[in-house]
Structures are given as structure tokens and as C-alpha cells.
Write a protein that holds these residues in place. Structure first.
Motif, PDB file in Angstrom:
ATOM      1  N   CYS A  57       1.191 -13.293  -3.945  1.00 22.65           N
ATOM      2  CA  CYS A  57       1.699 -11.922  -3.931  1.00 22.65           C
ATOM      3  C   CYS A  57       2.216 -11.625  -2.523  1.00 22.65           C
ATOM      4  N   CYS A  60      -0.307  -8.725  -0.887  1.00 22.38           N
ATOM      5  CA  CYS A  60      -1.745  -8.873  -0.606  1.00 22.38           C
ATOM      6  C   CYS A  60      -2.216 -10.315  -0.509  1.00 22.38           C
ATOM      7  N   ASN A  62      -2.803 -12.298  -3.103  1.00 18.86           N
ATOM      8  CA  ASN A  62      -3.397 -12.729  -4.367  1.00 18.86           C
ATOM      9  C   ASN A  62      -2.493 -13.794  -4.997  1.00 18.86           C
ATOM     10  N   CYS A  69       1.524  -8.864  -7.325  1.00 21.29           N
ATOM     11  CA  CYS A  69       0.482  -9.038  -8.340  1.00 21.29           C
ATOM     12  C   CYS A  69       0.288  -7.737  -9.125  1.00 21.29           C
ATOM     13  N   CYS A  72      -1.224  -4.839  -7.022  1.00 20.84           N
ATOM     14  CA  CYS A  72      -0.292  -4.178  -6.109  1.00 20.84           C
ATOM     15  C   CYS A  72       0.747  -3.357  -6.880  1.00 20.84           C
TER      16      CYS A  72
HETATM   17 ZN   LIG Z   1      -0.922  -8.102  -4.543  1.00 22.15          ZN
END
Ligand SMILES: [Zn+2]
Length: 197
Positions: A57, A60, A62, A69, A72
Motif C-alpha cells: 500500500c 501505510c 500494508n 489497501c 486506507c
Molecule cells: Zn494502506
């Protein structure tokens, strides 16, 4: 000596997965072959798709299959709380516990003098950037209770001082403990009892 067959290659590859050794890899492959239509083919298709689309992502860190993601992208998760974790496995452990309703930031490791890991090797600049640009009221440090984890927590707390409330997970995280190995109830208790840094 003859070249290894595809089946032997598959067993060798499976044996490299966390939690699987050669013995369990052989059992897994045998199971897959026996359940060709039900398990093997859907698994092969899904792995091929994930191999194409899996990425970090952009916001973040992820693991996801789009630029951002689900967390988010979800407006519901923008509640001002940002939980900082070392690794994607820790993020997933927090999500499994189902106690945190805000967003995450994955550092990608911890500061380590020994391994020459500085702030720029981690997603710390991006974290500072997010605190400056997103409407964040509290940064919750959910780092592992290891020496490097706690060093990293102190460094981040110093950087964010005066800019935002910084808290960290409280009791429940055993010394030397890693989030991914905690049960969901313990993670929930540690989050609820978080303390100011
Ligand atoms: Zn994210």
C-alpha cells in the motif's frame, strides 16, 4: 542422477514456507494432488493472480492488491488514530483482534545500529509526512517489546513530540514479545490500556 521432477520441486518450494518442513510439505503436496479440482487448481489460480497483483500500500505499507489497501481506502477508518507497527504480520494481528478502528503505518522493521538500519531505511519519513498532512490526533506505537522495538518507539516519540499525542501499548505485551504471537484478547487489553509516551 536424474533431474528433480515438478512434484519434487513443488515439495522443496513448499518446505521453504514458514511453519512447514520437508515432511509437512510432502503431506501438503500429496493432499493437493489428491484434491486437484477442489484445492489444487483454485490455489494455483489464486497464487498466480496474487503474484501479479500483490504490492505494498503506497500509504501505510500494508500488503494489498491495489495502490491503496482497504483500510486506507475506508473513510470509516479515518478517525484520527494511527497505529504504528513493525511489520505487516503485526498489522494483521491487530486486525484479527478487531479492537482497533483507526489506520495503520507499517515501518518495515526497527532501527538497529548493529544492522545499520537508520530512519531512512524504514518508513519513518513517510510516517512524519502522514502526521503532518493527515488529520491525525493520536499516534499509537504498537512496537514489539524487544530492545530494537523500544529504541524505535523512543525515536519516533521524540520526533513527534509537541505535534501529536503519542501513546504506546501497555501491559500485556510480554518483554521480548512479538505482537503476532499474542492472542487477540491480550492485544485488545494492551490497546485499551495504552499509555502516554
Ligand atoms: Zn494502506
Amino acid at each position: 542422477m536424474s533431474a528433480p521432477t515438478d512434484l519434487e520441486n513443488l515439495i522443496d518450494l513448499m518446505a521453504k514456507l514458514p511453519g512447514l518442513g520437508p515432511r509437512s510439505a510432502r503431506r501438503a503436496v500429496l493432499h493437493l494432488v489428491k484434491k486437484r479440482a477442489l484445492v489444487l487448481q483454485p490455489l494455483a489460480d489464486t497464487i498466480a493472480r496474487v503474484a501479479e497483483t500483490a504490492r505494498e500500500c503506497l500509504n501505510c505499507g500494508n500488503v494489498c492488491t491495489a495502490d491503496l489497501c482497504d483500510i486506507c481506502q475506508s473513510g470509516k477508518r479515518a478517525n484520527g488514530e494511527l497505529c504504528v507497527v513493525e511489520d505487516v504480520a503485526d498489522l494483521w494481528a491487530m486486525e484479527r483482534a478487531g479492537v482497533f478502528k483507526g489506520r495503520y503505518h507499517v515501518l518495515g522493521g526497527t532501527l538497529s545500529a548493529l544492522d545499520a538500519v537508520g530512519p531512512d531505511e524504514l518508513r519513518i519519513p513517510k510516517l512524519l509526512d502522514r502526521v503532518a498532512t493527515e488529520a491525525i490526533s493520536e499516534v499509537i506505537l504498537a512496537l514489539n517489546a524487544t530492545v530494537d522495538g523500544q529504541t524505535t518507539a523512543h525515536y519516533i516519540a521524540d520526533q513527534l513530540e509537541d505535534r501529536v499525542t503519542v501513546t504506546s501499548l501497555a501491559q500485556g505485551v510480554p518483554v521480548g514479545g512479538e505482537l503476532d504471537y499474542l492472542d487477540d484478547g491480550t492485544i485488545g487489553a494492551a490497546l485499551r490500556a495504552r499509555k502516554s509516551v
